[in-house]
Scaffold this motif. Structure first.
Motif: not given
Lengths: 336, 529, 106
Positions: A217-245
């Motif tokens: 399967k080939e990746r098209h611009l249509d796919d990139i336009a919805q799939d693009s993701l950013l992966l970010i790493r911080i220290r776990p204690e810096e998160f300010n999230l509810d348990p589910e997130r």
């Protein structure tokens, strides 16, 4: 003193009429006229020089030649002289024509009279009578059946071209709510298409990610336009999230859609120190520690977060698809 | 008769026997046009349009509006082997492998920028001199239409190369379409032929850009010029100029030479810009990829105000019953521009409602003599400038060491506070200028020369103005405000009560003037001397 | 990304900015990508390989040394400077010529 336009005395603020004509040098002095003529001629000749320069540049200057010009830096000579030649050729024709008009053509001001825009009364009455008579001949007023059926036919015929436009595109269906991210889809780097282990990403790091595609399967611009993701790493204690997130993150690594929730630009600017994501289009700012909550700018919703975990080989995978549509809002978007 | 005259006579005879155009041609060749530099702004627009047609046609001979993926094999090394759309690749081909191609691309784009700039300048001239008043209201509406279409045409034009910068702009446009309630996503899928970016968009906007819109432009410009021709051009106040005449120079030979020459000058200046100044270097931006972007992405200047509005919009959406309405997109992207353009188009009627003036006007206003209108215009320009500045807030931040957050707050507040402030200041300035004119007329020009009178008093010598200048400064009319009455003498209430009161209030504000000197006052002063 | 399409530098929030990458030594560019100075994030070699980093540097150096192909580069910041030039040099020059055109000759 008189205050009307009668007699020899004009009222102080009355119209004195066109001012006296002032002659130009070329009008009275034949030598000045000859000089003006020479100047016009020179201007036309400068245009010819321009055309010659253009032709020379076209055939004679190598396209890979660069020359240094102050302010402009190293410039392509072929392009520069082609342009300057064309500019000269055109510009001096104009200058010659204008100089000719200014110095040699008569510059006596001429007066023309205006007519009132309104037609004469008899013409208007004539028009009204004509229209009335001929409308009566058409007889629409006396023939309501014709009027109504004509209206129906003309109104309906417009449906045909509108219907023809149907195949401009598919119906969106549920398209806007879906991406290629499913439970178990591996995260791969963009560029490179390499799967990612948590240890690959350092604290303070960011990586652009796409879903892994099967080899056929080939990746098209249509796919990139919805799939693009950013992966970010911080220290776990810096998160300010509810348990589910929080359960959607993995050891301080969090994944967000890169497609701005405002108008769909790529949210590419990550500030490591503040943990803010900045979208360069309209300056919407998202706080990574609080699930990309909007802290500035016109975006009304946080960036969708993708739940991630690792598979049994240790590579990062999606735990589930996005729980909402990515990208800009639309009418049918069930936004919480 | 010389040989040349004989041939000319034969040609003229041939044409006349088939068209009967002798009388009309003579009338046309002797038509009079007033001469002022501010009347040439519209010419710059017209000539830029012709330049766009010519340079654009050249570009169509090589441009490929297809989004199908190709591998770049042209002469620009850094992009060699890269996958890109045919549209982008053909743009690179034009820029690097067609001689004169880059020059024509740049001439085309510079001409577009000048086209829009001159249009705005022309609009401002027409507005501030009141040239839109009866009988020219239709022409004003056509003009506003041309402005709106020009913005769209330019946006589509620079999006054709399918590069990263313009593609981002298309993404934003798609988001506006998608945000339209009920039909947004359908419209988007129909326009793009599916999900964004799809494979149809460039070839579809190509048709609009080279066929549909130019066709509409040609029709509107023709109508615009025909109205000017038929109604005759307006003129500035001055000696010998009345509402019933037009003073200037004849089409042949003076105007043909000056206007025709100016065409070549505009073309020459545009070509000069195309030669020395780089514009839209798409090879640096790279092909469009929806996952990529660059900081400092802006649209072309005439769309900057729209971008500025979108940037400063408060983040408001309504989420209810599984539906979303994005006020943060709809208001700055559609509603406010809609109000602005509609208001602009209707202004001649709004002003005549306020002033009660239903007469024809062919003599232009000096802006100071229409203080209310001038202030309204300055207010609108202020609004545009604040939004335009905000559209470039990230560039301002990097170049002037500022914070985008501060600039945005300045713009949010400024766009509401500054326009009314500018209105008040401008109106006061206009009235002051009127006062200064009044002094000038009544007492003459201050020469700065001091003279001592025999009895010891020092006076400054005032030089009386020429008759021409006196007339020019006082030729304008100062109509009184209309006063619709609340009820007539029999106590019958005015059926348009509230509206009439509003009209009276606005009319009073609109007609605020400093009374110009009258002949009587002049004579009184002369009697004193 | 943050440094503008031509590497000229870009704005971040609250007055921060990503400086221009033009005229920076390749070694420093590489180090910056690897360590993430100040607000710049870290691009570890495992996520952006050394080869990919070198491609980035190669492009930056090319852009730095590339002559102005279309003429004066106007700072390579795009439509804002282009619009400014159109109004000032373009329209300004044309209006100046229009004034000359309508002035009576001596």
């Amino acid at each position: 003193m008189s205050t009307e336009n009668t007699g020899k005395e004009l009222a102080p603020l009355a119209d004195p009429g066109l001012p006296e004509h002032v002659h130009r040098k070329a009008d009275v002095d034949p030598r000045a006229a000859q000089r003006a003529e020479r100047q016009v001629g020179i201007l036309f000749l400068l245009s010819v020089v321009g055309t010659l320069l253009f032709v020379y540049a076209y055939v004679g200057i190598d396209e890979d030649l660069f020359v240094f010009v102050p302010v402009m830096g190293n410039t392509n000579a072929h392009q520069l002289f082609l342009g300057l030649g064309l500019a000269m050729a055109l510009f001096f024709i104009g200058m010659a024509a204008v100089h000719w008009a200014k110095t040699l053509m008569p510059d006596h001001e001429v007066i023309d009279q205006r007519k009132e825009q309104r037609s004469k009364n008899e013409d208007r009455e004539d028009f009204v009578t004509t229209v009335k008579e001929r409308s009566a001949e058409a007889g629409l007023g006396r023939r309501p059946f014709i009027k109504r059926t004509m209206g129906l036919a003309l109104g309906l015929v417009g449906i045909s071209p509108i219907l023809l436009l149907r195949d401009l595109g598919p119906l969106p269906g549920n398209d806007l709510n879906e991406t290629n991210w499913k439970a178990g889809t591996r995260l791969v780097t963009d560029p490179g298409d390499r799967p990612i282990k948590p240890s690959d990403l350092e604290v303070g790091g960011v990586v652009q990610v796409q879903p892994e595609f099967p080899p056929n399967k080939e990746r098209h611009l249509d796919d990139i336009a919805q799939d693009s993701l950013l992966l970010i790493r911080i220290r776990p204690e810096e998160f300010n999230l509810d348990p589910e997130r929080l359960s959607w993150t993995y050891e301080g690594i969090i994944a967000f859609s890169k497609i701005c929730s405002h108008m769909g630009c790529a949210v590419a600017l990550y500030e490591q120190t503040t943990k803010h994501l900045l979208c360069p289009c309209h300056q919407s700012t998202f706080d990574v520690t609080r699930a990309a909550k909007v802290i500035f700018g016109p975006a009304a919703r946080p960036l969708p977060q993708l739940p991630i975990t690792v598979d049994n080989e240790g590579y990062l995978v999606a735990k589930a698809p996005f729980n909402e549509a990515v990208g800009p809002s639309f009418w049918g978007r069930d936004s919480k | 008769m010389s040989a040349r005259e004989r041939v000319a006579g034969q040609v003229a005879n041939y044409v006349d026997e088939r068209t009967g155009s002798a009388k009309w041609l003579k009338k046309t060749l002797t038509k009079v046009f007033p001469d002022h530099w501010s009347f040439m702004l519209g010419e710059i627009v017209l000539y830029s349009f012709i330049i766009l047609l010519l340079s654009g046609t050249f570009l169509t001979f090589w441009f490929d509006p297809s989004m199908r993926e190709v591998e770049y094999e042209g002469s620009y090394e850094p992009l060699s082997g890269l996958k890109m759309s045919a549209a982008y690749a053909s743009t690179l081909h034009i820029s690097f492998d067609v001689r004169g191609g880059l020059l024509m691309r740049q001439i085309h784009h510079w001409a577009a920028l000048i086209f829009m700039a001159a249009m705005v300048a022309h609009l401002m001239r027409v507005f501030f001199t009141g040239a839109f008043r009866k009988p020219r209201e239709f022409n004003w509406i056509i003009g506003v239409g041309l402005l709106t279409l020009g913005i769209v045409e330019g946006f589509l034009g620079y999006s054709l190369p399918d590069d990263l910068l313009s593609g981002t702009g298309i993404r934003i446009a798609e988001a506006i379409i998608q945000a339209i309630p009920v039909v947004g996503s359908y419209l988007s899928y129909f326009i793009f032929g599916g999900a964004f970016p799809g494979e149809m968009f460039i070839q579809r906007i190509y048709t609009v850009h080279i066929l549909l819109l130019p066709g509409i432009f040609l029709a509107l410009i023709t109508a615009h010029l025909m109205l000017v021709w038929y109604q005759k051009h307006t003129q500035y106040p001055g000696p010998g100029r009345t509402e019933k005449n037009v003073v200037g120079y004849p089409l042949m030979p003076v105007y043909m030479a000056k206007a025709g020459g100016f065409f070549f000058i505009v073309f020459g200046v545009t070509a000069f810009l195309g030669a020395v100044a780089s514009i839209n270097p798409v090879w640096i931006y790279g092909p469009y990829n929806p996952g990529q972007i660059g900081a400092g992405s802006q649209p072309d200047w005439y769309m900057g105000w729209l971008d500025g509005l979108v940037r400063m919009a408060p983040p408001i959406e309504t989420h209810a019953f599984g539906y979303t309405i994005s006020w943060n997109i709809l208001i700055p992207g559609l509603i406010i521009p809609g109000i602005i353009f509609t208001g602009m188009a209707l202004y001649p009627f709004i002003e005549s409602w306020m002033s009660g003036d239903k007469r024809e006007h062919h003599i232009l206003d000096r802006p100071r003599n229409a203080p209310n209108r001038t202030a309204l215009g300055a207010m609108s320009i202020t609004f545009m400038l604040v939004t335009l500045i905000n559209g470039g807030n990230d560039l301002l931040a990097t170049h002037f060491d500022l914070s985008i957050n501060q600039i945005m707050w300045f713009s949010r507040i400024g766009v509401i506070v500054l326009p009314p402030l500018v209105f008040v200041i401008t109106k006061r300035i206009c009235l002051s200028l009127q006062r200064a004119d009044r002094e000038l007329v009544l007492h003459g020009r201050e020469t700065g020369r001091l003279v001592m009178l025999p009895h010891g008093e020092f006076i400054e010598v005032h030089e009386p103005l020429t008759r021409e200048k006196l007339f020019t400064l006082t030729q304008h009319e100062q109509p009184a405000a209309i006063e619709p009455v609340a009820s007539d003498e029999n106590g019958v209430r005015n059926p348009k009560g509230a509206k009439a009161k509003l009209q009276a209030r606005l009319s009073r504000a609109h007609s605020e003037q400093v009374a110009k000197p009258s002949s009587k006052e002049m004579l009184e002063i002369e009697d004193h001397h | 990304m943050c440094h503008n399409l031509a590497g000229q530098g870009g704005a971040l929030t609250q007055g921060k900015y990503a400086p221009t990458v033009m005229g920076v030594e390749p070694r420093h560019i590489y180090e910056a990508m690897l360590t993430g100075p100040q607000a710049m994030p870290v691009f570890a070699d495992t996520t952006l390989t050394p080869q990919e980093k070198l491609s980035v540097i190669k492009w930056i150096k090319h852009a730095e040394n590339e002559p102005a192909l279309g003429g004066a580069a106007l700072g390579r910041v795009g439509p804002v400077t282009e619009g400014l030039l159109a109004w000032t040099l373009g329209l300004g020059l044309l209006i100046g010529i229009a004034v000359w055109l309508t002035t009576k000759a001596r």
